[in-house]
Write a protein that holds these residues in place. Structure first.
Motif, PDB file in Angstrom:
ATOM      1  N   MET A 166       0.851  -1.201   0.000  1.00  0.00           N
ATOM      2  CA  MET A 166       0.000   0.000   0.000  1.00  0.00           C
ATOM      3  C   MET A 166       0.876   1.236   0.000  1.00  0.00           C
ATOM      4  SD  MET A 166      -2.693   1.266   2.922  1.00  0.00           S
ATOM      5  CE  MET A 166      -3.767  -0.133   2.721  1.00  0.00           C
ATOM      6  N   THR A 167       0.506   2.199  -0.768  1.00  0.00           N
ATOM      7  CA  THR A 167       1.214   3.467  -0.698  1.00  0.00           C
ATOM      8  C   THR A 167       0.723   4.245   0.507  1.00  0.00           C
ATOM      9  OG1 THR A 167      -0.442   4.464  -2.096  1.00  0.00           O
ATOM     10  CG2 THR A 167       1.513   3.604  -3.172  1.00  0.00           C
ATOM     11  N   ASP A 168       1.441   5.297   0.873  1.00  0.00           N
ATOM     12  CA  ASP A 168       1.037   6.042   2.049  1.00  0.00           C
ATOM     13  C   ASP A 168       1.153   7.533   1.807  1.00  0.00           C
ATOM     14  OD1 ASP A 168       4.102   5.096   3.698  1.00  0.00           O
ATOM     15  OD2 ASP A 168       3.724   6.700   2.293  1.00  0.00           O
ATOM     16  N   ALA A 169       0.926   8.292   2.853  1.00  0.00           N
ATOM     17  CA  ALA A 169       0.890   9.744   2.710  1.00  0.00           C
ATOM     18  C   ALA A 169       2.228  10.328   2.349  1.00  0.00           C
ATOM     19  CB  ALA A 169       0.408  10.372   4.016  1.00  0.00           C
ATOM     20  N   HIS A 170       3.286   9.557   2.459  1.00  0.00           N
ATOM     21  CA  HIS A 170       4.617  10.072   2.175  1.00  0.00           C
ATOM     22  C   HIS A 170       5.156   9.538   0.863  1.00  0.00           C
ATOM     23  CE1 HIS A 170       4.264  11.258   6.312  1.00  0.00           C
ATOM     24  NE2 HIS A 170       4.080  10.013   6.652  1.00  0.00           N
ATOM     25  N   SER A 171       4.320   8.823   0.119  1.00  0.00           N
ATOM     26  CA  SER A 171       4.820   8.142  -1.067  1.00  0.00           C
ATOM     27  C   SER A 171       4.781   8.986  -2.321  1.00  0.00           C
ATOM     28  CB  SER A 171       3.988   6.884  -1.322  1.00  0.00           C
ATOM     29  OG  SER A 171       4.020   6.044  -0.207  1.00  0.00           O
ATOM     30  N   HIS A 172       3.827   9.874  -2.412  1.00  0.00           N
ATOM     31  CA  HIS A 172       3.615  10.549  -3.685  1.00  0.00           C
ATOM     32  C   HIS A 172       3.546  12.056  -3.513  1.00  0.00           C
ATOM     33  CE1 HIS A 172       2.995   6.775  -5.660  1.00  0.00           C
ATOM     34  NE2 HIS A 172       2.072   6.451  -4.797  1.00  0.00           N
ATOM     35  N   ASP A 210      -6.299  -1.211  -2.929  1.00  0.00           N
ATOM     36  CA  ASP A 210      -5.234  -0.285  -2.553  1.00  0.00           C
ATOM     37  C   ASP A 210      -4.710   0.485  -3.763  1.00  0.00           C
ATOM     38  OD1 ASP A 210      -5.408  -1.017   0.063  1.00  0.00           O
ATOM     39  OD2 ASP A 210      -3.665  -2.350   0.051  1.00  0.00           O
ATOM     40  N   VAL A 211      -4.515  -0.200  -4.880  1.00  0.00           N
ATOM     41  CA  VAL A 211      -4.028   0.468  -6.091  1.00  0.00           C
ATOM     42  C   VAL A 211      -5.022   1.524  -6.544  1.00  0.00           C
ATOM     43  CG1 VAL A 211      -3.394   0.161  -8.508  1.00  0.00           C
ATOM     44  CG2 VAL A 211      -2.665  -1.513  -6.814  1.00  0.00           C
ATOM     45  N   ILE A 212      -6.313   1.192  -6.507  1.00  0.00           N
ATOM     46  CA  ILE A 212      -7.341   2.130  -6.963  1.00  0.00           C
ATOM     47  C   ILE A 212      -7.420   3.352  -6.066  1.00  0.00           C
ATOM     48  CG2 ILE A 212      -9.829   2.407  -7.310  1.00  0.00           C
ATOM     49  CD1 ILE A 212      -9.927  -0.531  -8.179  1.00  0.00           C
ATOM     50  N   VAL A 213      -7.295   3.144  -4.750  1.00  0.00           N
ATOM     51  CA  VAL A 213      -7.463   4.252  -3.792  1.00  0.00           C
ATOM     52  C   VAL A 213      -6.171   5.013  -3.549  1.00  0.00           C
ATOM     53  CG1 VAL A 213      -8.076   4.845  -1.415  1.00  0.00           C
ATOM     54  CG2 VAL A 213      -9.392   3.108  -2.659  1.00  0.00           C
ATOM     55  N   GLY A 272      -2.991   4.385  -5.208  1.00  0.00           N
ATOM     56  CA  GLY A 272      -2.047   4.473  -6.307  1.00  0.00           C
ATOM     57  C   GLY A 272      -1.130   3.263  -6.349  1.00  0.00           C
ATOM     58  N   PRO A 273      -0.311   3.131  -7.394  1.00  0.00           N
ATOM     59  CA  PRO A 273       0.561   1.966  -7.560  1.00  0.00           C
ATOM     60  C   PRO A 273       1.690   1.937  -6.545  1.00  0.00           C
ATOM     61  CG  PRO A 273       1.047   3.613  -9.229  1.00  0.00           C
ATOM     62  CD  PRO A 273      -0.166   4.096  -8.494  1.00  0.00           C
ATOM     63  N   ASP A 274       2.259   0.765  -6.360  1.00  0.00           N
ATOM     64  CA  ASP A 274       3.288   0.580  -5.331  1.00  0.00           C
ATOM     65  C   ASP A 274       4.469  -0.238  -5.861  1.00  0.00           C
ATOM     66  OD1 ASP A 274       4.623   0.473  -2.941  1.00  0.00           O
ATOM     67  OD2 ASP A 274       3.312  -1.040  -2.057  1.00  0.00           O
ATOM     68  N   PRO A 275       5.390   0.355  -6.652  1.00  0.00           N
ATOM     69  CA  PRO A 275       5.348   1.742  -7.141  1.00  0.00           C
ATOM     70  C   PRO A 275       4.820   1.875  -8.567  1.00  0.00           C
ATOM     71  CG  PRO A 275       7.530   0.859  -7.446  1.00  0.00           C
ATOM     72  CD  PRO A 275       6.716  -0.264  -6.870  1.00  0.00           C
ATOM     73  N   ILE A 276       4.593   0.746  -9.296  1.00  0.00           N
ATOM     74  CA  ILE A 276       4.171   0.854 -10.686  1.00  0.00           C
ATOM     75  C   ILE A 276       2.867   0.104 -10.888  1.00  0.00           C
ATOM     76  CG2 ILE A 276       6.509   1.156 -11.605  1.00  0.00           C
ATOM     77  CD1 ILE A 276       6.479  -1.798 -12.366  1.00  0.00           C
ATOM     78  N   ILE A 311      -8.809   2.570 -14.504  1.00  0.00           N
ATOM     79  CA  ILE A 311      -8.897   3.125 -13.154  1.00  0.00           C
ATOM     80  C   ILE A 311      -8.443   4.581 -13.183  1.00  0.00           C
ATOM     81  CG2 ILE A 311      -8.458   0.836 -12.202  1.00  0.00           C
ATOM     82  CD1 ILE A 311      -5.715   1.832 -11.314  1.00  0.00           C
ATOM     83  N   ALA A 312      -8.748   5.296 -12.120  1.00  0.00           N
ATOM     84  CA  ALA A 312      -8.408   6.725 -12.080  1.00  0.00           C
ATOM     85  C   ALA A 312      -7.802   7.117 -10.746  1.00  0.00           C
ATOM     86  CB  ALA A 312      -9.664   7.567 -12.355  1.00  0.00           C
ATOM     87  N   GLY A 313      -7.082   6.198 -10.112  1.00  0.00           N
ATOM     88  CA  GLY A 313      -6.478   6.477  -8.816  1.00  0.00           C
ATOM     89  C   GLY A 313      -5.312   7.446  -8.920  1.00  0.00           C
ATOM     90  N   PRO A 314      -4.887   8.009  -7.790  1.00  0.00           N
ATOM     91  CA  PRO A 314      -3.784   8.978  -7.800  1.00  0.00           C
ATOM     92  C   PRO A 314      -2.483   8.351  -8.290  1.00  0.00           C
ATOM     93  CG  PRO A 314      -4.321   8.314  -5.556  1.00  0.00           C
ATOM     94  CD  PRO A 314      -5.397   7.779  -6.433  1.00  0.00           C
TER      95      PRO A 314
END
Length: 432
Positions: free
Chosen positions: A1-7, A297-300, A302-306, A317-320
């Motif tokens: 899962m990505t987090d608030a510090h990932s992107h 998780d990818v949808i909400v 974003g990718p982790d990392p691709i 999909i249209a996730g961040p």
């Protein structure tokens, strides 16, 4: 899962003799003798654009520092829902708007003047890239889970370089090119991602660039967090918008309405394709390595990392930071709507927008300082406190510096180099 510090999601500007992607300058609003009304309209326009940049900067800081999910419900927080991916889109879009200003506004430069403009943008791209490469080794970690932020500055150099051939293209054609890159960028990424070399670090430094130029180039153009080819969607659309009459209320209202409409259409299209037309089942069937929760998780988040390439349905999909056609359309619509809203607010509330507009006028300086502050890693224990501290200090510094000295520190350096470059190309010819 990505987090608030990932992107992260910045983008920045510096100034030269005319409004540019990295700083404020006198408004290029009207011919001589047009009167104080036109000048005031131009000043409000620049205030609105700077306020939009300030909003994007705050959004980026919130994504880097504040929690992405509620610790009790594990639902996305409000700031993640609003800013994730959209702050980067807004910065890139506004960079395009400012490129339009610096290349002649509604009437693009021609001849020697355009050559001088292109040379100045080249120098700007190299300086910003160099700054990004210098900062990246100071950012701890190499993976999504480890790093506090992904630095957009190196990507920005690629944005500006790729935009140079489009500076004389008409607004209508620029919108068409933006739509072209919104489709072809994600498609190329989907087709080539598994065959392209992988960068060792999400924040490559100069050593990485020299050691593996192929992987670094692929990272900057297609596979990174802010890939330049898909991101040309934002830059070229912003360049097109910058050719319009942004001081006019009809244009400002049109940006707000059309931007919100585009964002809603993109979101609705993704919802229909994934949840109503069988797309989710296709993702699960063709991507057995991911569980249902991991796909969510990818949808909400974003990718982790691709983004996976197991099926073309991933492009629905249209996730961040998924950088799919619908994600790009959603980001572009949000950016257009934000700019339209800030321009309309500046007509009546320009003074109240001062903290935002002051920060927006020196985002290169403030964003660089923000990255250096993140590198200390002191923000993890008290995220809300450090968010308030960083935004408060940024606003106070920007207002005080702007009133005392004008351009921000880094904006002044970059702007001076660009100005000298333009003068060298122009020689004895006057700038239009």
């Amino acid at each position: 899962m990505t987090d608030a510090h990932s992107h992260p999601a910045p983008a920045l500007r510096a100034t030269g003799p005319t409004p540019t992607p990295w700083g404020a300058a006198p408004p290029d609003v009207s011919p001589e003798g047009a009167g104080t009304t036109a000048a005031a309209a131009g000043t409000r326009r620049l205030t609105g654009i700077d306020a939009a940049r300030g909003l994007a900067l705050i959004g980026m800081v919130s994504i880097h520092i504040l929690p992405a999910w509620d610790p009790e419900t594990f639902e996305p927080t409000a700031q993640w829902t609003v800013f994730a991916g959209r702050s980067a889109a807004l910065f890139a879009f506004l960079a395009g708007v400012s490129l339009a200003f610096s290349s002649g506004g509604r009437t693009p430069h021609t001849g020697r003047a355009m050559r001088a403009t292109r040379a100045g943008i080249l120098v700007r791209a190299l300086l910003i890239t160099g700054l990004g490469l210098a900062i990246n080794p100071l950012i701890p970690g190499t993976t999504v889970e480890e790093i506090p932020a992904v630095n957009i500055l190196v990507y920005y150099g690629a944005f500006f370089l790729l935009a140079i051939p489009f500076l004389r293209v008409s607004a209508r054609a620029l919108f068409a090119w933006a739509a072209f890159f919104a489709v072809t960028g994600p498609v190329l990424t989907h087709l080539l991602r598994d065959t392209l070399p992988v960068a060792a670090d999400l924040n490559p430094g100069l050593a990485d660039l020299v050691a593996d130029p192929a992987a670094s180039t692929a990272h900057l153009l297609l596979t990174g967090t802010y890939p330049a080819l898909p991101y040309l969607t934002y830059l070229l659309a912003g360049l097109a918008v910058g050719r319009l009459d942004l001081a006019g209320i009809r244009t400002q209202a049109g940006l707000l309405v059309s931007g919100v409409g585009l964002a809603l259409i993109a979101w609705f299209a993704s919802w229909v394709l994934i949840l109503q037309a069988g797309g989710y089942d296709q993702l699960m069937t063709h991507t057995p390595a991911l569980s249902e929760d991991m796909i969510d998780d990818v949808i909400v988040w974003g990718p982790d990392p691709i983004l996976p390439t197991t099926t073309w349905w991933w492009l629905a999909i249209a996730g961040p930071h998924t950088n799919t056609p619908l994600a790009l359309a959603l980001g572009l619509g949000s950016a257009m709507g934000a700019l339209g809203a800030c321009l309309l607010l500046a007509r009546r509330l320009g003074t109240w927008l001062l903290p935002l507009s002051a920060m927006g006028a020196m985002t290169l300086t403030l964003y660089s300082a923000h990255l250096l502050a993140l590198s200390t890693e002191v923000h993890y224990d008290q995220p809300y406190l450090w968010f308030a501290v960083q935004v408060g200090i940024a606003a106070l510094f920007a207002i005080a510096w702007q009133r005392a000295l004008g351009q921000g520190p880094l904006e002044r350096v970059v702007g001076r180099c660009v100005k000298l470059t333009r003068r060298a190309v122009l020689g004895g010819h006057r700038r239009p």
